[in-house]
Design a protein around this motif. Sequence first.
Motif, PDB file in Angstrom:
ATOM      1  N   ARG A   1      -0.565  -3.052  -9.949  1.00  0.00           N
ATOM      2  CA  ARG A   1      -0.116  -4.430  -9.803  1.00  0.00           C
ATOM      3  C   ARG A   1       1.337  -4.422  -9.345  1.00  0.00           C
ATOM      4  NH1 ARG A   1      -0.039  -7.900 -15.216  1.00  0.00           N
ATOM      5  NH2 ARG A   1       1.422  -9.124 -13.967  1.00  0.00           N
ATOM      6  N   GLN A   2       1.694  -5.428  -8.547  1.00  0.00           N
ATOM      7  CA  GLN A   2       3.047  -5.504  -8.028  1.00  0.00           C
ATOM      8  C   GLN A   2       3.638  -6.847  -8.399  1.00  0.00           C
ATOM      9  OE1 GLN A   2       3.695  -5.429  -3.697  1.00  0.00           O
ATOM     10  NE2 GLN A   2       5.593  -4.279  -4.046  1.00  0.00           N
ATOM     11  N   ASP A   3       4.729  -6.790  -9.126  1.00  0.00           N
ATOM     12  CA  ASP A   3       5.426  -7.992  -9.565  1.00  0.00           C
ATOM     13  C   ASP A   3       6.895  -7.885  -9.179  1.00  0.00           C
ATOM     14  OD1 ASP A   3       3.426  -7.164 -12.166  1.00  0.00           O
ATOM     15  OD2 ASP A   3       3.208  -9.169 -11.309  1.00  0.00           O
ATOM     16  N   PRO A   4       7.532  -9.001  -8.876  1.00  0.00           N
ATOM     17  CA  PRO A   4       8.949  -8.971  -8.498  1.00  0.00           C
ATOM     18  C   PRO A   4       9.794  -8.253  -9.542  1.00  0.00           C
ATOM     19  CG  PRO A   4       8.022 -11.144  -8.134  1.00  0.00           C
ATOM     20  CD  PRO A   4       6.971 -10.350  -8.871  1.00  0.00           C
ATOM     21  N   GLY A   5      10.639  -7.339  -9.082  1.00  0.00           N
ATOM     22  CA  GLY A   5      11.542  -6.630  -9.980  1.00  0.00           C
ATOM     23  C   GLY A   5      10.930  -5.433 -10.686  1.00  0.00           C
ATOM     24  N   HIS A   6       9.612  -5.232 -10.519  1.00  0.00           N
ATOM     25  CA  HIS A   6       8.951  -4.119 -11.220  1.00  0.00           C
ATOM     26  C   HIS A   6       8.372  -3.076 -10.287  1.00  0.00           C
ATOM     27  CE1 HIS A   6       9.090  -5.650 -15.348  1.00  0.00           C
ATOM     28  NE2 HIS A   6       8.933  -6.842 -14.816  1.00  0.00           N
ATOM     29  N   GLY A   7       8.410  -3.286  -9.012  1.00  0.00           N
ATOM     30  CA  GLY A   7       7.747  -2.338  -8.137  1.00  0.00           C
ATOM     31  C   GLY A   7       6.259  -2.324  -8.402  1.00  0.00           C
ATOM     32  N   LEU A   8       5.630  -1.190  -8.176  1.00  0.00           N
ATOM     33  CA  LEU A   8       4.210  -1.034  -8.455  1.00  0.00           C
ATOM     34  C   LEU A   8       4.032  -0.361  -9.807  1.00  0.00           C
ATOM     35  CD1 LEU A   8       4.064  -1.384  -5.298  1.00  0.00           C
ATOM     36  CD2 LEU A   8       1.997  -0.016  -5.438  1.00  0.00           C
ATOM     37  N   ARG A   9       3.110  -0.872 -10.583  1.00  0.00           N
ATOM     38  CA  ARG A   9       2.802  -0.262 -11.869  1.00  0.00           C
ATOM     39  C   ARG A   9       1.320   0.062 -11.915  1.00  0.00           C
ATOM     40  NH1 ARG A   9       5.197  -4.394 -16.167  1.00  0.00           N
ATOM     41  NH2 ARG A   9       4.385  -5.874 -14.618  1.00  0.00           N
ATOM     42  N   LEU A  10       1.011   1.256 -12.361  1.00  0.00           N
ATOM     43  CA  LEU A  10      -0.364   1.735 -12.378  1.00  0.00           C
ATOM     44  C   LEU A  10      -1.145   1.113 -13.521  1.00  0.00           C
ATOM     45  CD1 LEU A  10      -2.433   3.730 -11.143  1.00  0.00           C
ATOM     46  CD2 LEU A  10      -1.601   5.415 -12.798  1.00  0.00           C
ATOM     47  N   ILE A  11      -2.330   0.601 -13.204  1.00  0.00           N
ATOM     48  CA  ILE A  11      -3.192  -0.016 -14.214  1.00  0.00           C
ATOM     49  C   ILE A  11      -4.216   1.006 -14.709  1.00  0.00           C
ATOM     50  CG2 ILE A  11      -4.764  -1.913 -14.727  1.00  0.00           C
ATOM     51  CD1 ILE A  11      -3.550  -3.382 -12.292  1.00  0.00           C
ATOM     52  N   HIS A  12      -5.029   1.496 -13.806  1.00  0.00           N
ATOM     53  CA  HIS A  12      -6.022   2.533 -14.093  1.00  0.00           C
ATOM     54  C   HIS A  12      -6.182   3.388 -12.849  1.00  0.00           C
ATOM     55  CE1 HIS A  12      -7.950   1.307 -17.939  1.00  0.00           C
ATOM     56  NE2 HIS A  12      -7.734   0.065 -17.553  1.00  0.00           N
TER      57      HIS A  12
ATOM     58  N   SER B   1      -0.590 -11.857 -10.289  1.00  0.00           N
ATOM     59  CA  SER B   1       0.111 -10.748  -9.640  1.00  0.00           C
ATOM     60  C   SER B   1      -0.561 -10.461  -8.302  1.00  0.00           C
ATOM     61  CB  SER B   1       0.044  -9.502 -10.535  1.00  0.00           C
ATOM     62  OG  SER B   1       0.852  -8.460 -10.026  1.00  0.00           O
ATOM     63  N   VAL B   2       0.002  -9.502  -7.603  1.00  0.00           N
ATOM     64  CA  VAL B   2      -0.660  -8.949  -6.426  1.00  0.00           C
ATOM     65  C   VAL B   2      -1.191  -7.575  -6.812  1.00  0.00           C
ATOM     66  CG1 VAL B   2      -0.467  -8.291  -4.015  1.00  0.00           C
ATOM     67  CG2 VAL B   2       0.904 -10.197  -4.896  1.00  0.00           C
ATOM     68  N   TYR B   3      -2.466  -7.361  -6.581  1.00  0.00           N
ATOM     69  CA  TYR B   3      -3.123  -6.125  -6.997  1.00  0.00           C
ATOM     70  C   TYR B   3      -3.422  -5.271  -5.769  1.00  0.00           C
ATOM     71  CZ  TYR B   3      -3.628  -8.226 -11.559  1.00  0.00           C
ATOM     72  OH  TYR B   3      -3.354  -8.791 -12.785  1.00  0.00           O
ATOM     73  N   PHE B   4      -3.038  -4.006  -5.867  1.00  0.00           N
ATOM     74  CA  PHE B   4      -3.271  -3.070  -4.777  1.00  0.00           C
ATOM     75  C   PHE B   4      -4.156  -1.931  -5.229  1.00  0.00           C
ATOM     76  CE2 PHE B   4      -0.618  -4.567  -1.401  1.00  0.00           C
ATOM     77  CZ  PHE B   4       0.393  -5.277  -2.035  1.00  0.00           C
ATOM     78  N   CYS B   5      -5.068  -1.575  -4.351  1.00  0.00           N
ATOM     79  CA  CYS B   5      -5.884  -0.381  -4.523  1.00  0.00           C
ATOM     80  C   CYS B   5      -5.316   0.703  -3.617  1.00  0.00           C
ATOM     81  CB  CYS B   5      -7.334  -0.693  -4.145  1.00  0.00           C
ATOM     82  SG  CYS B   5      -8.427   0.731  -4.114  1.00  0.00           S
ATOM     83  N   ALA B   6      -5.420   1.942  -4.050  1.00  0.00           N
ATOM     84  CA  ALA B   6      -4.931   3.055  -3.235  1.00  0.00           C
ATOM     85  C   ALA B   6      -5.833   4.263  -3.428  1.00  0.00           C
ATOM     86  CB  ALA B   6      -3.486   3.405  -3.609  1.00  0.00           C
ATOM     87  N   ILE B   7      -5.769   5.168  -2.472  1.00  0.00           N
ATOM     88  CA  ILE B   7      -6.427   6.470  -2.583  1.00  0.00           C
ATOM     89  C   ILE B   7      -5.405   7.563  -2.313  1.00  0.00           C
ATOM     90  CG2 ILE B   7      -8.697   5.587  -1.909  1.00  0.00           C
ATOM     91  CD1 ILE B   7      -6.766   7.700   0.563  1.00  0.00           C
ATOM     92  N   SER B   8      -5.649   8.744  -2.829  1.00  0.00           N
ATOM     93  CA  SER B   8      -4.824   9.903  -2.499  1.00  0.00           C
ATOM     94  C   SER B   8      -5.484  10.666  -1.367  1.00  0.00           C
ATOM     95  CB  SER B   8      -4.697  10.853  -3.688  1.00  0.00           C
ATOM     96  OG  SER B   8      -3.739  10.428  -4.591  1.00  0.00           O
ATOM     97  N   GLU B   9      -4.664  11.127  -0.422  1.00  0.00           N
ATOM     98  CA  GLU B   9      -5.175  12.015   0.619  1.00  0.00           C
ATOM     99  C   GLU B   9      -5.764  13.268  -0.018  1.00  0.00           C
ATOM    100  OE1 GLU B   9      -2.176  13.212   3.346  1.00  0.00           O
ATOM    101  OE2 GLU B   9      -1.899  11.197   4.186  1.00  0.00           O
ATOM    102  N   GLY B  10      -6.671  13.883   0.660  1.00  0.00           N
ATOM    103  CA  GLY B  10      -7.237  15.130   0.172  1.00  0.00           C
ATOM    104  C   GLY B  10      -7.929  14.935  -1.171  1.00  0.00           C
ATOM    105  N   GLN B  11      -7.849  15.927  -2.022  1.00  0.00           N
ATOM    106  CA  GLN B  11      -8.560  15.870  -3.297  1.00  0.00           C
ATOM    107  C   GLN B  11      -7.627  15.909  -4.507  1.00  0.00           C
ATOM    108  OE1 GLN B  11     -12.015  15.432  -3.485  1.00  0.00           O
ATOM    109  NE2 GLN B  11     -11.653  15.045  -1.315  1.00  0.00           N
TER     110      GLN B  11
END
Lengths: 114, 109
Positions: free
Chosen positions: A36-47, A87-97
């Motif tokens: 999740r991304q909130d003003p002043g907090h950057g990105l914080r990992l949820i799960h 909030s604004v919620y972002f999904c991401a993946i890691s390259e490779g494994q």
Amino acid sequence: DAGITQSPRHKVTETGTPVTLRCHQTENHRYMYWYRQDPGHGLRLIHYSYGVKDTDKGEVSDGYSVSRSKTEDFLLTLESATSSQTSVYFCAISEGQGPSQPQHFGDGTRLSIL
Amino acid sequence: SQQGEEDPQALSIQEGENATMNCSYKTSINNLQWYRQNSGRGLVHLILIRSNEREKHSGRLRVTLDTSKKSSSLLITASRAADTASYFCATFLNNDMRFGAGTRLTVKP
């Protein structure tokens, strides 16, 4: 382009309702993340997930659950939404494994809880 | 809690000038990464520097890492209006990636 699609892109809902956000990837990456991304907090990992049915909590996991029944889909659920989860919620993946690799992000879901 | 803290929080420069952003962090790291975020979009990875590296280049980007001072800097040379975005550092250690709150860069044409 890492082929990450988030849906919906925008959602407005009321306090107390359940909400599910979906993240879909097309390239078979092992690690997937919800932030999740909130003003002043950057990105914080949820799960995050390191494989089908393998998930773990992040920094701000309270009030959220996740599921990964297929490699390509990672769902984030707010069982009973609260205004603090706007909030604004972002999904991401890691390259490779591996988790240390660069991450690639979807374009986010803007969630408003009234 | 954030691991990296970017400085300054906001930076405004003219096109053609160089932009320098700094990141300080608190614990040891395996690597440090820089990302860019355009308004309304997701983060885009720019560059990764490992803890045993001191400097890396990618096009107009130059990243330095000083593990003794727990700090990194991102230099964008000959900036363009299209470089206007927020820039984030992220530190990685033992399965844990932590992002800072970002520097907002505005490049005026």
